[in-house]
Design a protein around this motif. Structure first.
Motif, PDB file in Angstrom:
ATOM      1  N   GLU A  30       6.194   8.832  21.877  1.00 50.78           N
ATOM      2  CA  GLU A  30       5.720   9.539  22.892  1.00 50.78           C
ATOM      3  C   GLU A  30       4.949   9.166  23.857  1.00 50.78           C
ATOM      4  OE1 GLU A  30       5.018  12.980  24.867  1.00 50.78           O
ATOM      5  OE2 GLU A  30       6.665  12.303  23.854  1.00 50.78           O
ATOM      6  N   ILE A  31       3.778   8.307  23.329  1.00 49.09           N
ATOM      7  CA  ILE A  31       3.036   7.305  24.308  1.00 49.09           C
ATOM      8  C   ILE A  31       3.656   6.618  25.231  1.00 49.09           C
ATOM      9  CG2 ILE A  31       0.973   5.784  24.296  1.00 49.09           C
ATOM     10  CD1 ILE A  31       0.144   6.954  21.768  1.00 49.09           C
ATOM     11  N   GLU A  32       4.533   6.014  24.846  1.00 44.90           N
ATOM     12  CA  GLU A  32       5.605   5.072  25.689  1.00 44.90           C
ATOM     13  C   GLU A  32       6.331   5.829  26.809  1.00 44.90           C
ATOM     14  OE1 GLU A  32       8.555   1.345  25.975  1.00 44.90           O
ATOM     15  OE2 GLU A  32       8.099   2.161  23.935  1.00 44.90           O
ATOM     16  N   ARG A  33       6.758   7.083  26.091  1.00 46.56           N
ATOM     17  CA  ARG A  33       7.483   8.031  26.980  1.00 46.56           C
ATOM     18  C   ARG A  33       6.568   8.596  28.301  1.00 46.56           C
ATOM     19  NH1 ARG A  33       7.058  12.593  29.168  1.00 46.56           N
ATOM     20  NH2 ARG A  33       5.325  13.002  27.637  1.00 46.56           N
ATOM     21  N   ALA A  34       5.144   8.905  27.941  1.00 42.93           N
ATOM     22  CA  ALA A  34       4.198   9.313  28.758  1.00 42.93           C
ATOM     23  C   ALA A  34       3.941   8.386  29.889  1.00 42.93           C
ATOM     24  CB  ALA A  34       3.251   9.634  27.980  1.00 42.93           C
ATOM     25  N   ILE A  35       3.849   6.962  29.365  1.00 41.98           N
ATOM     26  CA  ILE A  35       3.398   5.867  30.257  1.00 41.98           C
ATOM     27  C   ILE A  35       4.350   5.446  31.100  1.00 41.98           C
ATOM     28  CG2 ILE A  35       3.151   3.416  30.103  1.00 41.98           C
ATOM     29  CD1 ILE A  35       1.583   3.452  27.350  1.00 41.98           C
ATOM     30  N   ASP A  36       5.620   5.718  30.845  1.00 43.30           N
ATOM     31  CA  ASP A  36       6.960   5.485  31.618  1.00 43.30           C
ATOM     32  C   ASP A  36       6.860   6.673  32.739  1.00 43.30           C
ATOM     33  OD1 ASP A  36       7.612   3.344  30.049  1.00 43.30           O
ATOM     34  OD2 ASP A  36       9.255   4.313  29.011  1.00 43.30           O
ATOM     35  N   ASP A  37       6.711   7.847  32.322  1.00 39.64           N
ATOM     36  CA  ASP A  37       6.430   8.903  33.449  1.00 39.64           C
ATOM     37  C   ASP A  37       5.482   8.670  34.387  1.00 39.64           C
ATOM     38  OD1 ASP A  37       8.625  10.398  32.393  1.00 39.64           O
ATOM     39  OD2 ASP A  37       7.417  11.967  31.469  1.00 39.64           O
ATOM     40  N   SER A  44       4.776  11.419  13.303  1.00 44.24           N
ATOM     41  CA  SER A  44       4.673  10.094  12.350  1.00 44.24           C
ATOM     42  C   SER A  44       3.687   9.299  13.501  1.00 44.24           C
ATOM     43  CB  SER A  44       5.863   9.550  11.758  1.00 44.24           C
ATOM     44  OG  SER A  44       6.729   9.069  12.945  1.00 44.24           O
ATOM     45  N   GLY A  45       3.334   8.205  12.869  1.00 43.91           N
ATOM     46  CA  GLY A  45       2.716   7.308  13.788  1.00 43.91           C
ATOM     47  C   GLY A  45       3.714   6.511  14.881  1.00 43.91           C
ATOM     48  N   ALA A  46       4.963   6.253  14.381  1.00 48.49           N
ATOM     49  CA  ALA A  46       6.328   5.829  15.085  1.00 48.49           C
ATOM     50  C   ALA A  46       6.444   6.868  16.148  1.00 48.49           C
ATOM     51  CB  ALA A  46       7.187   5.274  14.232  1.00 48.49           C
ATOM     52  N   GLU A  47       6.574   8.171  15.778  1.00 49.84           N
ATOM     53  CA  GLU A  47       7.102   9.039  16.619  1.00 49.84           C
ATOM     54  C   GLU A  47       5.667   9.251  17.888  1.00 49.84           C
ATOM     55  OE1 GLU A  47       9.817  12.356  14.099  1.00 49.84           O
ATOM     56  OE2 GLU A  47       7.400  12.133  13.631  1.00 49.84           O
ATOM     57  N   ASN A  48       4.547   9.125  17.419  1.00 47.24           N
ATOM     58  CA  ASN A  48       3.693   9.183  18.510  1.00 47.24           C
ATOM     59  C   ASN A  48       3.591   8.154  19.352  1.00 47.24           C
ATOM     60  OD1 ASN A  48       2.119  11.895  18.043  1.00 47.24           O
ATOM     61  ND2 ASN A  48       1.407  10.972  16.117  1.00 47.24           N
ATOM     62  N   GLU A  49       3.740   6.719  18.762  1.00 52.08           N
ATOM     63  CA  GLU A  49       3.894   5.723  19.848  1.00 52.08           C
ATOM     64  C   GLU A  49       4.952   5.768  20.725  1.00 52.08           C
ATOM     65  OE1 GLU A  49       1.915   3.018  20.084  1.00 52.08           O
ATOM     66  OE2 GLU A  49       0.571   3.682  18.576  1.00 52.08           O
ATOM     67  N   ALA A  84      -3.838  10.978  27.890  1.00 55.69           N
ATOM     68  CA  ALA A  84      -3.867  11.949  26.887  1.00 55.69           C
ATOM     69  C   ALA A  84      -3.265  13.429  27.295  1.00 55.69           C
ATOM     70  CB  ALA A  84      -5.404  12.191  26.401  1.00 55.69           C
ATOM     71  N   ARG A  85      -3.604  13.723  28.658  1.00 53.31           N
ATOM     72  CA  ARG A  85      -3.027  14.919  29.227  1.00 53.31           C
ATOM     73  C   ARG A  85      -1.436  14.846  29.366  1.00 53.31           C
ATOM     74  NH1 ARG A  85      -7.098  13.836  33.136  1.00 53.31           N
ATOM     75  NH2 ARG A  85      -5.438  13.435  34.758  1.00 53.31           N
ATOM     76  N   ILE A  86      -0.870  13.569  29.267  1.00 47.87           N
ATOM     77  CA  ILE A  86       0.530  13.556  29.831  1.00 47.87           C
ATOM     78  C   ILE A  86       1.081  13.319  28.324  1.00 47.87           C
ATOM     79  CG2 ILE A  86       2.413  12.376  30.851  1.00 47.87           C
ATOM     80  CD1 ILE A  86       0.441  13.961  32.768  1.00 47.87           C
ATOM     81  N   ALA A  87       0.692  12.644  27.340  1.00 45.79           N
ATOM     82  CA  ALA A  87       1.388  12.302  26.305  1.00 45.79           C
ATOM     83  C   ALA A  87       1.320  13.653  25.219  1.00 45.79           C
ATOM     84  CB  ALA A  87       0.756  11.254  25.468  1.00 45.79           C
ATOM     85  N   ARG A  88       2.175  14.044  24.757  1.00 45.22           N
ATOM     86  CA  ARG A  88       2.415  15.410  23.738  1.00 45.22           C
ATOM     87  C   ARG A  88       2.397  14.752  22.163  1.00 45.22           C
ATOM     88  NH1 ARG A  88       5.976  16.820  27.910  1.00 45.22           N
ATOM     89  NH2 ARG A  88       7.724  16.142  26.815  1.00 45.22           N
ATOM     90  N   THR A  89       1.336  14.204  21.845  1.00 43.41           N
ATOM     91  CA  THR A  89       1.072  13.756  20.715  1.00 43.41           C
ATOM     92  C   THR A  89       0.497  14.603  19.754  1.00 43.41           C
ATOM     93  OG1 THR A  89      -0.848  12.791  20.971  1.00 43.41           O
ATOM     94  CG2 THR A  89       0.728  11.133  21.278  1.00 43.41           C
ATOM     95  N   SER A  90       0.897  14.566  18.292  1.00 41.82           N
ATOM     96  CA  SER A  90       0.413  15.436  17.436  1.00 41.82           C
ATOM     97  C   SER A  90       0.084  14.794  16.063  1.00 41.82           C
ATOM     98  CB  SER A  90       1.632  16.532  17.354  1.00 41.82           C
ATOM     99  OG  SER A  90       1.596  17.295  16.042  1.00 41.82           O
ATOM    100  N   ASP A  91      -0.500  15.628  15.240  1.00 44.67           N
ATOM    101  CA  ASP A  91      -0.637  15.092  13.787  1.00 44.67           C
ATOM    102  C   ASP A  91       0.628  15.505  13.017  1.00 44.67           C
ATOM    103  OD1 ASP A  91      -3.286  14.442  14.478  1.00 44.67           O
ATOM    104  OD2 ASP A  91      -4.369  16.288  13.684  1.00 44.67           O
ATOM    105  N   GLN A  92       1.377  16.369  13.382  1.00 44.31           N
ATOM    106  CA  GLN A  92       2.489  16.496  12.643  1.00 44.31           C
ATOM    107  C   GLN A  92       3.522  15.339  12.882  1.00 44.31           C
ATOM    108  OE1 GLN A  92       2.627  19.370  10.819  1.00 44.31           O
ATOM    109  NE2 GLN A  92       0.740  19.773  11.455  1.00 44.31           N
TER     110      GLN A  92
END
Length: 87
Positions: free
Chosen positions: A55-62, A48-53, A38-46
């Protein structure tokens, strides 16, 4: 479509199907993987669900890329896309 999750190499539980047991193990070991992600992923209500997914994958990779302890890994689950709603 695939969903990704962050886990550790020693956690025997599936974060997709056994989340409560997975979470209890993770917290008990002091990893706090959900909070870390949650600290690394830059998710947002702004986004879409696909965009948040994505971003989560990008954060996991980092996290895995800069994983000094060597304990983290990424797991994937394939999910069927939800059908489009028609009026």
């Amino acid at each position: 479509m695939a969903r990704c999750a962050l886990t550790t190499i020693d956690n025997p539980y599936d974060p997709f199907t056994q989340f409560d047991a997975w979470f209890q193990f993770d917290e008990g070991k002091g990893y706090h993987s959900c909070a870390y992600l949650a600290r690394i992923a830059r998710t947002s209500d702004q986004l879409s669900g696909a965009e948040n997914e994505q971003e989560i994958e990008r954060a996991i990779d980092d996290i895995i890329k800069y994983n000094p302890l060597g304990i983290y890994k990424k797991v994937k689950e394939t999910v069927e896309p939800e059908p489009a709603v028609t009026a």
